[in-house]
Write a protein that holds these residues in place. Structure first.
Motif, short mmCIF file in Angstrom:
data_model
loop_
_atom_site.label_atom_id
_atom_site.label_comp_id
_atom_site.label_asym_id
_atom_site.label_seq_id
_atom_site.Cartn_x
_atom_site.Cartn_y
_atom_site.Cartn_z
N UNK A 45 11.08 -4.27 0.47
CA UNK A 45 12.35 -3.92 1.10
C UNK A 45 12.40 -4.27 2.59
N UNK A 46 11.24 -4.59 3.16
CA UNK A 46 11.17 -4.88 4.59
C UNK A 46 11.23 -6.38 4.87
N UNK A 47 11.16 -7.21 3.83
CA UNK A 47 11.03 -8.66 4.00
C UNK A 47 12.28 -9.27 4.64
N UNK A 48 12.06 -10.29 5.44
CA UNK A 48 13.12 -11.09 6.03
C UNK A 48 12.85 -12.56 5.70
N UNK A 49 13.86 -13.40 5.86
CA UNK A 49 13.70 -14.82 5.50
C UNK A 49 12.57 -15.44 6.32
N UNK A 50 12.56 -15.18 7.60
CA UNK A 50 11.56 -15.77 8.48
C UNK A 50 10.90 -14.64 9.29
N UNK A 51 9.58 -14.52 9.24
CA UNK A 51 8.61 -15.43 8.61
C UNK A 51 8.16 -15.01 7.22
N UNK A 92 0.84 -1.20 0.00
CA UNK A 92 0.00 0.00 0.00
C UNK A 92 0.87 1.25 0.00
N UNK A 93 1.93 1.23 0.80
CA UNK A 93 2.84 2.37 0.82
C UNK A 93 3.43 2.62 -0.57
N UNK A 94 3.80 1.54 -1.26
CA UNK A 94 4.34 1.67 -2.60
C UNK A 94 3.34 2.23 -3.58
N UNK A 95 2.07 1.79 -3.48
CA UNK A 95 1.03 2.33 -4.35
C UNK A 95 0.85 3.82 -4.13
N UNK A 96 0.84 4.23 -2.87
CA UNK A 96 0.67 5.65 -2.57
C UNK A 96 1.84 6.46 -3.13
N UNK A 97 3.06 5.95 -2.97
CA UNK A 97 4.22 6.64 -3.53
C UNK A 97 4.17 6.68 -5.06
N UNK A 98 3.51 5.69 -5.67
CA UNK A 98 3.50 5.60 -7.13
C UNK A 98 2.54 6.58 -7.79
N UNK A 151 5.93 20.74 -5.99
CA UNK A 151 6.96 21.20 -6.92
C UNK A 151 8.30 20.52 -6.67
N UNK A 152 8.47 19.87 -5.51
CA UNK A 152 9.75 19.25 -5.19
C UNK A 152 9.90 17.85 -5.77
N UNK A 153 8.83 17.32 -6.36
CA UNK A 153 8.92 15.96 -6.91
C UNK A 153 9.93 15.93 -8.05
N UNK A 154 10.86 14.98 -7.98
CA UNK A 154 11.89 14.88 -9.01
C UNK A 154 11.65 13.71 -9.95
N UNK A 155 11.10 12.63 -9.44
CA UNK A 155 10.86 11.47 -10.29
C UNK A 155 9.66 10.68 -9.75
N UNK A 156 9.07 9.90 -10.61
CA UNK A 156 7.92 9.09 -10.23
C UNK A 156 8.39 7.76 -9.67
N UNK A 157 7.96 7.44 -8.48
CA UNK A 157 8.35 6.19 -7.84
C UNK A 157 7.59 5.03 -8.47
N UNK A 158 8.22 3.88 -8.57
CA UNK A 158 7.53 2.65 -8.99
C UNK A 158 8.03 1.50 -8.14
N UNK A 159 7.12 0.59 -7.84
CA UNK A 159 7.48 -0.60 -7.07
C UNK A 159 8.27 -1.53 -7.99
N UNK A 160 9.44 -1.98 -7.59
CA UNK A 160 10.21 -2.88 -8.45
C UNK A 160 9.50 -4.22 -8.63
N UNK A 161 9.74 -4.87 -9.77
CA UNK A 161 9.14 -6.18 -10.02
C UNK A 161 7.72 -6.07 -10.52
N UNK A 165 9.56 2.32 2.16
CA UNK A 165 10.24 2.86 0.98
C UNK A 165 10.93 4.19 1.28
N UNK A 166 11.07 4.55 2.54
CA UNK A 166 11.56 5.87 2.89
C UNK A 166 12.98 6.11 2.41
N UNK A 167 13.75 5.04 2.24
CA UNK A 167 15.12 5.19 1.77
C UNK A 167 15.26 4.86 0.30
#
Length: 321
Positions: free
Chosen positions: A283-289, A242-248, A254-264, A318-320
């Protein structure tokens, strides 16, 4: 009074699962937005509700679908056919594909009335045209003689001819220009209020859903990954998808430099992913769980719900990025 989906799943006859445990509630007089990328399962959810699948071998394989306390899955074919149009209608995204080019549009609005044995059909067709702000004389015209916005209004009139309590609008403005889109959405909002209509609005446009819907459900790869009141969900989305969709969405500052897209991309249903289906893109995923266990849609104290093992971290995934 509500339309309730409880853990609804849809499979192909060879076993491929297209929807997994989808739960939604649409209340009378409210609008529920259903958002997500193409292939996320939004239209398939609508087809499951209506019992109208776009191809052979598809069926609801689990869960419950209740309409004002009536179990739709228990209905025989003939009874379900009577339910469509009378108690729940559907508007499709491309009116040119769903209007018969050989019949006047008034005749096509009348079809539902004829099927359900309504009286005073001619007068009711005129009433429906007036309801969607079209002149009665337009009923004698053929689809190719109408503009795109007029054709979409005809589809809405046909879907509401029997005055159902609920309407599924599947991308109802996709084929229209911006000005006509706004007119059609204003019309749906007016009808929702005047008819106490429950509207399930399926859309790729998060801005439209944020402005027009009281609540929203976000789908990814056949699952609901987040849901709650629209204002709160878009202000502070919790699931990384959801965060990625909102960023997309297009930035307006006026400060926007580029359009964000979710990779993949959204995974194919034929290539199931273990664990959270979003983890290969997250970007937040870990192996377990994240990569080993499917997260359930977990209710939170504020009336919202999300399906993320790590949403308690709170920060924007996606803050970074």
């Amino acid at each position: 009074m509500s339309l309730d989906l409880r853990n609804v799943s849809v499979r192909l006859d060879h076993g491929t699962q297209l929807l997994s445990h989808v739960s939604l509630t649409l209340r009378a007089g409210e609008a529920l937005g259903l958002v997500g990328e193409s292939g996320s399962g939004k239209s398939m959810t609508a087809f499951a509700i209506m019992g109208l699948f776009p191809g052979p071998g598809l069926a609801v394989s689990g869960g419950e679908i209740w309409l004002d306390g009536q179990d739709l899955r228990s209905l025989a074919t003939a009874a379900m056919r009577r339910m469509r149009g009378a108690r729940i209608g559907m508007v499709f995204q491309d009116p040119s594909s769903f209007l018969d080019p050989l019949l006047p549009v008034g005749t096509q609005i009348a079809e539902a009335l004829v099927v359900h044995g309504a009286a005073g059909i001619a007068a009711r067709v005129r009433d429906m045209l007036a309801l969607v702000e079209l002149p009665a004389a337009l009923g004698a015209r053929y689809p190719h003689e109408l503009s795109g916005g007029q054709r979409q209004r005809v589809l809405i009139a046909a879907a509401l001819a029997m005055r159902p309590g609920y309407l599924i609008a599947d991308e109802p403005t996709t084929a229209l220009d911006a000005t006509v889109q706004a007119d059609v959405l204003d019309l749906l909002a007016r009808l929702q209020s005047e008819l106490n209509l429950g509207v399930l609005l399926i859309s790729h446009d998060l801005a439209v859903v944020a402005q027009r819907c009281q609540s929203v459900a976000v789908m990814y790869a056949g699952r609901v990954v987040e849901q709650g009141p629209a204002a709160a969900l878009f202000a502070t989305p919790r699931h990384p998808y959801t965060q990625g969709l909102v960023h997309s969405t297009l930035a307006t500052d006026a400060d926007a430099r580029r359009l964000f897209s979710i990779p993949g991309r959204v995974p194919a249903a034929t290539a199931p992913i273990p664990g959270c289906r979003f983890h290969p893109r997250c970007p937040r995923a870990r192996i377990d769980p994240c990569q080993t266990e499917v997260p359930p849609l977990m209710p939170r104290d504020d009336g919202r719900a999300d399906a993320c093992w790590r949403s308690e971290l709170g920060q924007d995934a996606w803050s970074d990025g």
